[in-house]
Design an enzyme around this catalytic site. Structure first.
Site, PDB file in Angstrom:
ATOM      1  N   LYS A 110       0.833  -1.212   0.000  1.00 46.47           N
ATOM      2  CA  LYS A 110       0.000   0.000   0.000  1.00 46.47           C
ATOM      3  C   LYS A 110       0.863   1.255   0.000  1.00 46.47           C
ATOM      4  O   LYS A 110       0.538   2.254  -0.655  1.00 46.47           O
ATOM      5  CB  LYS A 110      -0.930   0.002   1.209  1.00 46.47           C
ATOM      6  N   LYS A 164       0.012  11.769   5.365  1.00 49.22           N
ATOM      7  CA  LYS A 164       0.368  10.745   6.343  1.00 49.22           C
ATOM      8  C   LYS A 164       0.975   9.520   5.657  1.00 49.22           C
ATOM      9  O   LYS A 164       1.996   8.978   6.104  1.00 49.22           O
ATOM     10  CB  LYS A 164      -0.882  10.358   7.139  1.00 49.22           C
TER      11      LYS A 164
END
Length: 299
Positions: free
Chosen positions: A173, A241
């Site tokens: 990811k 983030k």
């Protein structure tokens, strides 16, 4: 193992449509969220609402967490009323959030010690993919747990791949977020370039989309940039983030990401200018500003 009861913790932009798709697939679904309004909304959709984490977790065959960041996942996993303490032995824990790979590995070890079957299974596809039940799911963990989770994954995803042991899903990811951020930034710069030369940007997108430059990013974000439509499907602050996860993991492994680091800095700049709550396609606004173009739209 037969899965009939599924709990979804985190009924946000991604979690809510995923929970709805699980309902549509015939599962008995319990939803829990920090804000009571989301729980009430899910109950209106036919789901079961749980006001407490302990209530949500108790009795579930599979527990999905879809939360913003590593500390959020740690908070619901490890605590007196958390997943490790309250979930039944043998339950699947599918963390579909995007968190740090090292945290995923540590939590998986703790989950197994608590008698659970953990998979880190982050997703890609954004809000529309969640709504359509067409998410890409990259799962890390044990093969047998991945196989057991198949009915749940198939209710919310289309491309479902076991990519390795615990933490591997989060690593893939991270790579996904690196590629997506780079594509969005280059698409934004291309539109700024076209606009500066007086080209019909809408026509340009049509032809670019049919060639090697074509991508899902171009298909899903190009028109939004032209329309100045930055309603959040995936917020810039979350991509910020995620790129922090990428750069930290790269530094730990000694990998150089020169382009990735540049894009990460541009995302940081966009967040600091106040765009963190907008869709990540709002990188276009920053690209225009850097070139002296005004407004958020390409005419």
């Amino acid at each position: 193992m037969t899965i009939s009861k599924v709990t979804v913790i985190g009924l946000g932009i991604m979690g809510m449509p995923m929970a709805r798709n699980l309902l549509a697939a015939g599962f008995e679904v319990t939803g829990h969220n920090r804000s009571a309004g989301k729980i009430a909304q899910f109950e209106e959709d036919g789901g079961r609402g749980a006001q407490s984490l302990a209530e949500a977790v108790s009795g579930a065959d599979a527990i999905i967490t879809m939360l913003p960041d590593s500390p959020d996942v740690e908070a619901v996993a490890d605590g007196a009323d958390g997943i490790f303490a309250r979930a039944k032995t043998g339950a699947l824990w599918l963390d579909m959030s995007t968190i740090r790979p090292d945290v995923a590995v540590r939590l998986a070890e703790q989950a197994r010690e608590a008698g659970l079957r953990p998979l880190d299974a982050p997703v890609s596809g954004g809000e529309q993919g969640a709504i359509d039940g067409a998410l890409s799911i990259m799962a890390g963990g044990r093969e047998e747990d991945f196989a057991a989770a198949a009915p749940v994954f198939e209710a919310v995803g289309k491309t479902i791949v076991h990519v390795g042991p615990a933490g591997a899903g989060q690593t893939v990811k991270a790579a996904n977020q690196l590629i997506v951020a780079g594509n969005i930034q280059l698409l934004a710069e291309a539109l700024v370039f076209l606009d500066a030369h007086g080209v019909d940007s809408r026509a340009a997108l049509d032809v670019l989309g049919g060639g090697l430059a074509g991508s899902k990013v171009l298909d899903q974000k190009g028109q939004k940039m032209l329309d100045g439509d930055f309603a959040p499907g995936f917020r810039l602050e979350l991509h910020h983030k995620d790129l922090g996860i990428v750069t930290a993991a790269a530094r730990e492994s000694g990998v150089a990401l020169p382009l990735g680091a540049s894009v990460a800095q541009l995302v940081t700049a966009a967040v600091q200018r106040g765009d963190g709550g907008l869709d990540h396609s709002a990188l276009f606004a920053l690209a225009r500003e850097l070139s002296g173009q005004t407004g958020n739209r390409a005419e």
